[in-house]
Write an enzyme that holds these catalytic residues in place. Structure first.
Site, PDB file in Angstrom:
ATOM      1  N   ASP A   1      33.379  35.360  44.178  1.00 32.04           N
ATOM      2  CA  ASP A   1      33.607  36.349  45.231  1.00 32.04           C
ATOM      3  C   ASP A   1      32.551  37.447  45.079  1.00 32.04           C
ATOM      4  OD1 ASP A   1      36.847  37.027  46.559  1.00 32.04           O
ATOM      5  OD2 ASP A   1      34.949  37.901  47.239  1.00 32.04           O
TER       6      ASP A   1
ATOM      7  N   ASP B   1      49.731  37.318  27.958  1.00 31.53           N
ATOM      8  CA  ASP B   1      49.723  38.763  28.253  1.00 31.53           C
ATOM      9  C   ASP B   1      50.294  39.045  29.650  1.00 31.53           C
ATOM     10  OD1 ASP B   1      46.182  39.263  29.198  1.00 31.53           O
ATOM     11  OD2 ASP B   1      47.751  37.931  29.975  1.00 31.53           O
TER      12      ASP B   1
ATOM     13  N   HIS C   1      44.573  35.566  49.774  1.00 30.84           N
ATOM     14  CA  HIS C   1      45.241  36.539  48.897  1.00 30.84           C
ATOM     15  C   HIS C   1      45.625  37.817  49.649  1.00 30.84           C
ATOM     16  CE1 HIS C   1      41.092  37.591  49.242  1.00 30.84           C
ATOM     17  NE2 HIS C   1      41.364  38.783  48.796  1.00 30.84           N
ATOM     18  N   ASP C   2      45.193  37.921  50.913  1.00 30.37           N
ATOM     19  CA  ASP C   2      45.529  39.105  51.719  1.00 30.37           C
ATOM     20  C   ASP C   2      46.604  38.811  52.760  1.00 30.37           C
ATOM     21  OD1 ASP C   2      42.027  39.982  52.003  1.00 30.37           O
ATOM     22  OD2 ASP C   2      43.527  40.660  50.538  1.00 30.37           O
TER      23      ASP C   2
ATOM     24  N   GLU D   1      33.144  36.771  54.634  1.00 32.58           N
ATOM     25  CA  GLU D   1      34.372  37.314  55.204  1.00 32.58           C
ATOM     26  C   GLU D   1      33.935  38.347  56.234  1.00 32.58           C
ATOM     27  OE1 GLU D   1      36.590  40.294  53.332  1.00 32.58           O
ATOM     28  OE2 GLU D   1      38.521  39.594  54.047  1.00 32.58           O
TER      29      GLU D   1
ATOM     30  N   ASN E   1      47.290  33.171  27.510  1.00 37.32           N
ATOM     31  CA  ASN E   1      47.437  33.897  26.231  1.00 37.32           C
ATOM     32  C   ASN E   1      48.668  34.797  26.180  1.00 37.32           C
ATOM     33  OD1 ASN E   1      46.760  35.962  27.926  1.00 37.32           O
ATOM     34  ND2 ASN E   1      44.860  36.545  26.885  1.00 37.32           N
TER      35      ASN E   1
ATOM     36  N   ASP F   1      44.469  33.934  33.687  1.00 36.59           N
ATOM     37  CA  ASP F   1      43.130  34.122  33.135  1.00 36.59           C
ATOM     38  C   ASP F   1      42.282  32.860  33.302  1.00 36.59           C
ATOM     39  OD1 ASP F   1      45.087  34.148  30.225  1.00 36.59           O
ATOM     40  OD2 ASP F   1      44.041  32.383  31.021  1.00 36.59           O
TER      41      ASP F   1
ATOM     42  N   ASP G   1      48.563  31.853  33.019  1.00 36.37           N
ATOM     43  CA  ASP G   1      48.268  32.762  31.902  1.00 36.37           C
ATOM     44  C   ASP G   1      48.244  31.959  30.602  1.00 36.37           C
ATOM     45  OD1 ASP G   1      50.299  35.280  30.170  1.00 36.37           O
ATOM     46  OD2 ASP G   1      48.189  34.696  29.939  1.00 36.37           O
TER      47      ASP G   1
ATOM     48  N   ASP H   1      32.608  39.212  50.394  1.00 34.49           N
ATOM     49  CA  ASP H   1      33.660  40.147  50.812  1.00 34.49           C
ATOM     50  C   ASP H   1      33.150  41.102  51.899  1.00 34.49           C
ATOM     51  OD1 ASP H   1      36.364  41.186  50.163  1.00 34.49           O
ATOM     52  OD2 ASP H   1      35.253  43.010  49.699  1.00 34.49           O
TER      53      ASP H   1
HETATM   54  O1  TEU Z   1      39.539  42.268  52.661  1.00 37.88           O
HETATM   55  C1  TEU Z   1      38.927  42.926  53.756  1.00 37.88           C
HETATM   56  C2  TEU Z   1      39.822  42.897  54.879  1.00 37.88           C
HETATM   57  O2  TEU Z   1      39.528  42.440  55.923  1.00 37.88           O
HETATM   58  C3  TEU Z   1      41.168  43.352  54.522  1.00 37.88           C
HETATM   59  O3  TEU Z   1      41.172  44.753  54.733  1.00 37.88           O
HETATM   60  C4  TEU Z   1      42.152  42.661  55.373  1.00 37.88           C
HETATM   61  O4  TEU Z   1      41.855  42.946  56.730  1.00 37.88           O
HETATM   62  C5  TEU Z   1      43.484  43.195  55.007  1.00 37.88           C
HETATM   63  O5  TEU Z   1      43.605  43.107  53.614  1.00 37.88           O
HETATM   64  C6  TEU Z   1      44.502  42.319  55.707  1.00 37.88           C
HETATM   65  O6  TEU Z   1      45.748  42.858  55.333  1.00 37.88           O
HETATM   66  C7  TEU Z   1      38.656  42.114  51.565  1.00 37.88           C
HETATM   67  C8  TEU Z   1      39.434  41.474  50.437  1.00 37.88           C
HETATM   68  O7  TEU Z   1      39.867  40.177  50.849  1.00 37.88           O
HETATM   69  C9  TEU Z   1      40.601  42.374  50.128  1.00 37.88           C
HETATM   70  O8  TEU Z   1      41.444  41.767  49.142  1.00 37.88           O
HETATM   71  C10 TEU Z   1      40.059  43.688  49.621  1.00 37.88           C
HETATM   72  O9  TEU Z   1      41.142  44.582  49.419  1.00 37.88           O
HETATM   73  C11 TEU Z   1      39.088  44.316  50.639  1.00 37.88           C
HETATM   74  O10 TEU Z   1      38.157  43.387  51.168  1.00 37.88           O
HETATM   75  C12 TEU Z   1      38.250  45.391  49.962  1.00 37.88           C
HETATM   76  O11 TEU Z   1      37.346  44.755  49.065  1.00 37.88           O
END
Ligand code: TEU
Length: 561
Positions: free
Chosen positions: A99, A26, A331-332, A257, A24, A30, A22, A200
């Site tokens: 993305d 907040d 990130h998931d 993905e 700035n 960013d 970050d 995505d």
């Molecule tokens: O994720 C799609 C997807 O496969 C997810 O539902 C994944 O299976 C789940 O998060 C696993 O826990 C993509 C993005 O990576 C995710 O961050 C988004 O929330 C989702 O699509 C909707 O855009």
């Protein structure tokens, strides 16, 4: 031999902008914060940065609900900030891919606002609307985030489809106007010099026109949409049209993905002669610890299953000159050290072991921010400490629908919440980790006082320096890109051992996934005294004798002449 495409020799670093740095104060990471850290990334040696969505968004799903594809989310900065970041990255020979989220938009996108105003609005069929069936939803599909995948608009007398949150209505790819809108927005960013896209849930853009009910699995109240929405009848037509009209006109990389896609199906997405995508993210190794309620389980993966999955993807894509992406997390997903390695005394060594066995495979490796530091899952005590809508929804589902105790639900959330990956990057051990001078949008991992970039970079035996070595090897050792993969000891429950064979030389890669010392009987034809040790994470023999001994979470790569 044809020139090997640059993305086959590249390593990608995934930046989750909200949590990276970050600039700035907040409390939200960013674009200028990323610019401040470009030397950290360039020194690591990576070639490409993948930025999670940076577009204007109401942030219902942290940017995966887009309300303006041609503008930057103000919390992340301005278009000028992005253009500065792109130029500064290019000056350091770092490429940037964005993305592309075009299976759905935000319900705040002007297209949807118009679409829901009237069934006769020109934008109405930019989305997927269905009449009720027997006064109910058109089918039994459930949203990825819980509840039905259909939302009723009473004034229109129709439901609209949302495979994710109801604030994320699915686009109707059957409509050629939608496809042209997507191609135009892609050109908008590519003409700025962006080096490609991560796409995505691109495997979901073509739905079965019959919208059949899905199977009820894992105790879910709704059917899975996968049967009717994953790898649908026209997905390859759309991608070949996208390739012909957009992708083929730029020297870029693409990674799709593709949840709910098999290795066989991935051949169709990535075979070079099909002119669709360069590679895909699969989820077969991400589902090995799923349980009766799906992802939020307390199960632990089995190495034999993991090796089978990784070997299947290596071998299947190699059959068609396809290409693989290689990742432990994003990130998931939870942190690899917690999910596949060791959080305790072997944290650093297991992080290096995981890096070794992944980065020596054939494919393009992806490093999710913090993986190069061996970060662990976060222990938040309260549900209110979490931000992710998926996490909050699953707590309700586990406790109210499945009658699990709050403690059991929180344990599954500790293991699998997406927020494990989204805690702010710990740059140092100060109170706010050097991430912000403000109030962070999501709590830092309390362990950041000891586990942070400053600490790790000061340790010549740290994870970051080891990842630098792995990345350097990929740039310098052709066998890592071109060697033929062969899995050894497939039934060993603790050791992952494989070869990467060239015409005259062979790499042997070995990783111990257990906290005990393990041995392996080396086949006669692989025993060799004059081997090179390309990398190792602990005291392991300089040569390949009759028996290879690996310490707890030990890893080594030998090069045999
Ligand atoms: O994720 C799609 C997807 O496969 C997810 O539902 C994944 O299976 C789940 O998060 C696993 O826990 C993509 C993005 O990576 C995710 O961050 C988004 O929330 C989702 O699509 C909707 O855009």
């Amino acid at each position: 031999m044809n020139e090997i495409p640059w993305w086959k020799k590249s390593v990608v670093y995934q930046v989750y902008p909200k949590s990276f740095n970050d600039s700035n104060g907040d409390g939200v990471g960013d674009l200028n914060g990323i610019s401040e850290k470009l030397d950290y990334l360039a020194d690591l040696g990576v070639d490409v940065l993948w930025l999670n969505p940076i577009y204007r968004s109401p942030q219902v799903d942290n940017g995966y609900d887009i309300s303006n594809y041609r503008d930057v989310e103000p919390q992340l900065g301005t278009m000028a900030d992005f253009e500065h970041l792109l130029q500064a990255a290019h000056d350091r020979h770092l490429k940037i891919i964005l993305d592309l989220v075009v299976n759905h938009t935000s319900d705040q996108h002007p297209w949807f606002k118009a679409a829901k105003s009237s069934v006769s609005d020109p934008h109405h069929d930019y989305y997927i609307w269905k009449k009720p069936v027997d006064d109910h939803e058109p089918n039994n599909w459930g949203s990825s985030f819980g509840g039905s995948a259909w939302e009723y608009k009473k004034d229109l007398g129709e439901y609209y489809l949302h495979l994710f949150a109801k604030q994320q209505p699915d686009l109707n790819w059957e409509n050629p106007k939608v496809r042209q809108e997507v191609y135009d927005l892609m050109r908008f960013w590519l003409d700025k010099g962006v080096d490609g896209f991560r796409m995505d849930v691109i495997s979901l853009i073509s739905k079965d026109p019959a919208y059949p009910d899905g199977p009820l699995i894992q105790g879910k109240a709704y059917g899975s949409y996968y049967a009717g929405a994953a790898n649908g009848p026209k997905v390859h037509d759309y991608l070949q049209e996208m390739h012909e009209q957009v992708l083929s006109h730029y020297n870029i990389m693409t990674v799709g993905e593709t949840p709910h896609t098999t290795a066989q199906q991935a051949q169709l997405y990535t075979a070079a002669d099909r002119h669709e995508l360069d590679m895909v993210f699969h989820f077969d190794h991400m589902h090995l610890d799923y349980g009766q309620y799906g992802k939020f389980s307390t199960n632990r993966f089995k190495l034999v299953d993991l090796k089978e999955v990784l070997a299947r993807w290596e071998n299947t894509l190699a059959q068609v000159d396809g290409w693989n992406s290689l990742y432990w997390s994003n990130h998931d997903q939870p942190r690899p050290v917690t999910r596949f390695g060791d959080e305790g005394q072997y944290r650093i060594r297991s992080a290096k072991m995981l890096g070794t066995v992944l980065h020596m495979l054939q494919g393009t490796p992806y490093i999710f921010e913090g993986e190069e530091l061996g970060l662990k899952n976060v222990h938040f005590d309260q549900l209110s400490d979490y931000n992710d809508l998926e996490t909050k929804n699953i707590f309700k589902e586990l406790t109210q629908q499945h009658h699990e105790s709050p403690e059991a639900a929180m344990k599954a959330i500790y293991l699998h919440s997406r927020d494990n990956a989204r805690t702010p990057m710990p740059w140092d051990g100060s109170e706010k980790g050097g991430f912000t001078t403000g109030q962070p949008w999501l709590g830092l991992n309390p362990d950041h006082k000891d586990i942070n970039a400053a600490e790790d970079l000061a340790d010549s035996d740290g994870v970051y320096h080891y990842y630098q070595h792995l990345i350097k090897l990929r740039h310098e050792e052709p066998l890592i890109t071109t060697g033929v993969f062969e899995l050894l000891a497939p039934d060993d429950p603790n050791l992952f051992i494989y070869l990467r064979k060239g015409e005259h030389e062979t790499l042997l890669v070995a990783g111990n996934f257990s906290s005990e010392e393990r041995t392996w009987s080396v086949p006669d034809d692989l025993q060799a005294k004059d081997v090179d040790v390309l990398i190792r994470n602990s005291e392991i023999s300089d040569s390949l004798e009759k028996t290879l001994t690996l310490p707890p979470f030990g890893a080594v790569v030998y090069k045999l002449q």
